[in-house]
Design an enzyme around this catalytic site. Structure first.
Site, PDB file in Angstrom:
ATOM      1  N   LYS A 115      44.548  33.591  33.982  1.00 26.19           N
ATOM      2  CA  LYS A 115      45.843  34.234  33.723  1.00 26.19           C
ATOM      3  C   LYS A 115      46.338  33.823  32.348  1.00 26.19           C
ATOM      4  O   LYS A 115      46.410  32.634  32.051  1.00 26.19           O
ATOM      5  CB  LYS A 115      46.823  33.779  34.819  1.00 26.19           C
ATOM      6  CG  LYS A 115      48.184  34.439  34.819  1.00 26.19           C
ATOM      7  CD  LYS A 115      48.849  34.164  36.171  1.00 26.19           C
ATOM      8  CE  LYS A 115      50.269  34.645  36.241  1.00 26.19           C
ATOM      9  NZ  LYS A 115      50.818  34.434  37.604  1.00 26.19           N
ATOM     10  N   ASP A 254      52.748  44.059  45.118  1.00 24.82           N
ATOM     11  CA  ASP A 254      51.599  43.591  44.326  1.00 24.82           C
ATOM     12  C   ASP A 254      51.511  42.072  44.346  1.00 24.82           C
ATOM     13  O   ASP A 254      50.494  41.511  43.913  1.00 24.82           O
ATOM     14  CB  ASP A 254      51.686  44.106  42.884  1.00 24.82           C
ATOM     15  CG  ASP A 254      53.034  43.820  42.243  1.00 24.82           C
ATOM     16  OD1 ASP A 254      54.054  44.298  42.772  1.00 24.82           O
ATOM     17  OD2 ASP A 254      53.070  43.102  41.236  1.00 24.82           O
ATOM     18  N   ASN A 255      52.546  41.403  44.832  1.00 23.34           N
ATOM     19  CA  ASN A 255      52.499  39.949  44.954  1.00 23.34           C
ATOM     20  C   ASN A 255      52.356  39.531  46.416  1.00 23.34           C
ATOM     21  O   ASN A 255      52.746  38.426  46.792  1.00 23.34           O
ATOM     22  CB  ASN A 255      53.750  39.320  44.339  1.00 23.34           C
ATOM     23  CG  ASN A 255      53.798  39.511  42.825  1.00 23.34           C
ATOM     24  OD1 ASN A 255      52.761  39.668  42.182  1.00 23.34           O
ATOM     25  ND2 ASN A 255      54.977  39.511  42.260  1.00 23.34           N
ATOM     26  N   ASP A 264      51.250  34.287  42.788  1.00 21.57           N
ATOM     27  CA  ASP A 264      52.099  34.668  41.649  1.00 21.57           C
ATOM     28  C   ASP A 264      53.449  33.960  41.660  1.00 21.57           C
ATOM     29  O   ASP A 264      54.493  34.535  41.998  1.00 21.57           O
ATOM     30  CB  ASP A 264      52.269  36.199  41.577  1.00 21.57           C
ATOM     31  CG  ASP A 264      51.070  36.842  40.890  1.00 21.57           C
ATOM     32  OD1 ASP A 264      50.160  36.101  40.460  1.00 21.57           O
ATOM     33  OD2 ASP A 264      51.029  38.073  40.795  1.00 21.57           O
TER      34      ASP A 264
HETATM   35  P1  AMP Z   1      54.149  39.412  37.870  1.00 21.84           P
HETATM   36  O1  AMP Z   1      55.635  39.651  37.962  1.00 21.84           O
HETATM   37  O2  AMP Z   1      53.783  38.192  37.078  1.00 21.84           O
HETATM   38  O3  AMP Z   1      53.508  39.433  39.193  1.00 21.84           O
HETATM   39  O4  AMP Z   1      53.575  40.620  36.994  1.00 21.84           O
HETATM   40  C1  AMP Z   1      53.858  41.969  37.225  1.00 21.84           C
HETATM   41  C2  AMP Z   1      53.002  42.838  36.321  1.00 21.84           C
HETATM   42  O5  AMP Z   1      53.314  42.622  34.957  1.00 21.84           O
HETATM   43  C3  AMP Z   1      51.497  42.593  36.439  1.00 21.84           C
HETATM   44  O6  AMP Z   1      50.882  43.846  36.305  1.00 21.84           O
HETATM   45  C4  AMP Z   1      51.215  41.697  35.253  1.00 21.84           C
HETATM   46  O7  AMP Z   1      49.869  41.783  34.833  1.00 21.84           O
HETATM   47  C5  AMP Z   1      52.155  42.257  34.209  1.00 21.84           C
HETATM   48  N1  AMP Z   1      52.530  41.277  33.168  1.00 21.84           N
HETATM   49  C6  AMP Z   1      53.368  40.226  33.294  1.00 21.84           C
HETATM   50  N2  AMP Z   1      53.476  39.571  32.119  1.00 21.84           N
HETATM   51  C7  AMP Z   1      52.691  40.214  31.223  1.00 21.84           C
HETATM   52  C8  AMP Z   1      52.365  40.031  29.839  1.00 21.84           C
HETATM   53  N3  AMP Z   1      52.887  39.039  29.120  1.00 21.84           N
HETATM   54  N4  AMP Z   1      51.492  40.897  29.282  1.00 21.84           N
HETATM   55  C9  AMP Z   1      50.960  41.902  29.971  1.00 21.84           C
HETATM   56  N5  AMP Z   1      51.218  42.132  31.268  1.00 21.84           N
HETATM   57  C10 AMP Z   1      52.073  41.302  31.895  1.00 21.84           C
HETATM   58 MG    MG Z   2      52.011  39.623  40.169  1.00 22.47          MG
END
Ligand code: AMP
Ligand code: MG
Length: 487
Positions: A115, A254-255, A264
């Site tokens: 990640k 998705d989490n 996550d």
């Molecule tokens: P999360 O809230 O961390 O579960 O992420 C939600 C979505 O946002 C997922 O598709 C992640 O891959 C994407 N995401 C979160 N942070 C970034 C980042 N800095 N660059 C690209 N995608 C991100």
């Molecule tokens: Mg996620």
């Protein structure tokens, strides 16, 4: 051998590419961004040993290159995984690993996932990167959760990349190497289902059954059995969270895993004063993912999962919907039973008469909520009270002890086991103010506070002399704790 010297280079483990091979529709082969100057920030030697990975090897140049994705082990096909998801209730058809890669499957079948490894085709507006602080946060919380006995993804290492990540200020970049029994999410099924390819959903379901719920294969209806297996795992997981005051903060579909592991750790945090409405995340203004809402939200997420399985259950779609709905309706009772069992154990009443324990559990929870006592300290001081000393409990409650005496005497009559309580009521959880303090120091280059906190919270049930500070809630004058997503 030259001149009697062996310069043996570490060879990364051979990884599997099962997911990449089986699901080209759900993954994109991709390469990690180059890390200019990788250096190790944290390594989980215990997990490395469990996985049969040599810790010194992981620390070597080859090891670090593998952990940032710049050295692809033999057999591996790194991919960004596709998934969809309901975020705060709204459907996003295309999320996916925007800043992560599945490097491959380890010899024991678990995923090795990186990640913070750079932009992928799913990055949308994001930079694909992660900063040292948030990756150490996931490392710390996931390892604390594991030590608390909660199913979770694990953290193998955090490697700083030597690159700068721009957030509100420039920060050191990092990659977290995460180990999970898989990265199949409810959102993975939603992505497959919205492609319209029912055969793909079936293959994904078969893969999930084989990997996580193999007994479902022998059921009369394997896909209904998959659903009920995931539901049971999630009911148990949410009961675990609730029993320790854990608030995930971003329970989007998705989490939500198919394995039943927590995943996550973004804006998550632990509740201190008991309040079912507790929310820490800055973006959760409506309190959708508040502490007390987590069981209901999980049921909602499972309904989204059920929808993806409808075409697999048989030709009669109405009958399929009815079967899945009937299964889903069991969730509240399942969750309540799981939570009740945990709370009974927390009160030292695992054995014995349910007619005695039931009302004691209800009244203890009502008391805790009315007194707004610190969740972790309350159960731990009760543990001390079960051992004979109710002084610390009275100190904790101070002038909020109305009604305590009558409850205490009823509880003592039921014969609570102090030893059992000590095994399930943690002394140390990752308290928010200590986590922030440790991450700030680590980001500024001082790993000491992080290492100390990690050592304490990964032995949550053991009294650790000199570590009293780690058991105490935030000082009363501390600013309310706020967490942030996507950091
Ligand atoms: P999360 O809230 O961390 O579960 O992420 C939600 C979505 O946002 C997922 O598709 C992640 O891959 C994407 N995401 C979160 N942070 C970034 C980042 N800095 N660059 C690209 N995608 C991100
Ligand atoms: Mg996620």
């Amino acid at each position: 051998m030259v001149g009697g010297m062996t310069t043996q280079q570490w060879t990364p483990p051979r990884l599997g590419s099962r997911y990449a091979d089986e699901f080209p529709e759900l993954s994109v082969p991709w390469e990690a961004a180059r890390a200019d100057e990788p250096h190790l920030v944290a390594l989980n030697e215990e997990l490395a040993a469990e996985l049969g990975l040599d810790a010194d090897g992981l620390r070597s140049t080859e090891g670090l290159l593998m952990l940032v994705g710049n050295r692809v082990p033999e057999g591996a096909t790194p991919v960004a995984q596709a998934y969809a998801g309901h975020q705060f209730g709204g459907f996003s058809p295309r999320l996916g690993d925007g800043r992560a890669l599945l490097l491959g499957e380890l010899p024991d079948g678990r995923d090795l996932h990186l990640k913070g490894s750079g932009r992928t085709p799913f990055a949308r507006g994001g930079d694909g990167l992660a900063a040292v602080g948030p990756m150490l946060r996931e490392y710390l919380i996931s390892e604390a959760m594991h030590a608390l006995g909660v199913p979770t993804t694990r953290s193998l290492a955090v490697v700083a990349t030597g690159n700068t990540v721009l957030r509100e200020s420039p920060l050191p970049g990092a990659v977290l190497a995460r180990v999970a029994s898989s990265h199949l999410r409810v959102g993975t099924f939603q992505f497959a289902r919205s492609s319209g390819d029912v055969d793909l959903v079936r293959r994904l379901a078969d893969h999930a059954i084989a990997r996580h719920h193999p007994h479902a294969a022998d059921a009369e209806n394997p896909y209904l059995a998959l659903f009920t297996a995931v539901q049971s795992a999630q009911a148990s997981l949410i009961a675990d969270w609730m029993a320790i005051g854990f608030i995930h903060g971003v329970m989007n579909t998705d989490n939500t895993t198919i394995s039943g592991e927590s995943i996550d750790y973004g804006p998550c945090a632990f509740m201190e004063s008991f309040d079912a409405a507790t929310v820490f995340s800055s973006i959760d203004a409506q309190g959708r993912y508040a502490y007390g809402n987590q069981p209901g939200i999980m049921q909602w997420n499972l309904a989204r999962f059920a929808e993806t399985l409808v075409p697999l259950l048989g030709d009669d779609q109405d009958a399929a919907v009815a079967q899945l709905t009937a299964a889903l309706d069991e969730f509240p009772a399942q969750y309540n039973a799981a939570f009740h069992t945990r709370t009974r154990a927390k009160l030292g009443l695992a054995g014995g008469d349910d007619e005695v324990a039931g009302p004691l559990v209800e009244d203890a929870l009502a008391f805790l909520s009315g007194a707004r006592a610190d969740h972790t300290s309350f159960f731990r001081q009760l543990t001390t009270a079960a051992g004979g000393d109710d002084g610390p409990l009275r100190d904790l409650l101070a002038d909020r002890a109305d009604g305590l005496d009558s409850w205490l005497s009823r509880w003592r009559e039921a014969g609570p086991s102090a030893e059992e309580m000590a095994r399930v009521n943690p002394i140390y959880i990752p308290r928010n103010h200590l986590v922030e303090e440790a991450l700030d120091a680590a980001t500024a280059g001082d790993p000491g506070p992080f290492e100390e906190l990690l050592a304490v919270v990964t032995r949550p049930y053991d009294e650790q002399p000199g570590k009293e500070r780690f058991a105490a809630p935030a000082p009363p004058d501390a600013a309310p704790h706020v967490t942030y997503c996507g950091t």
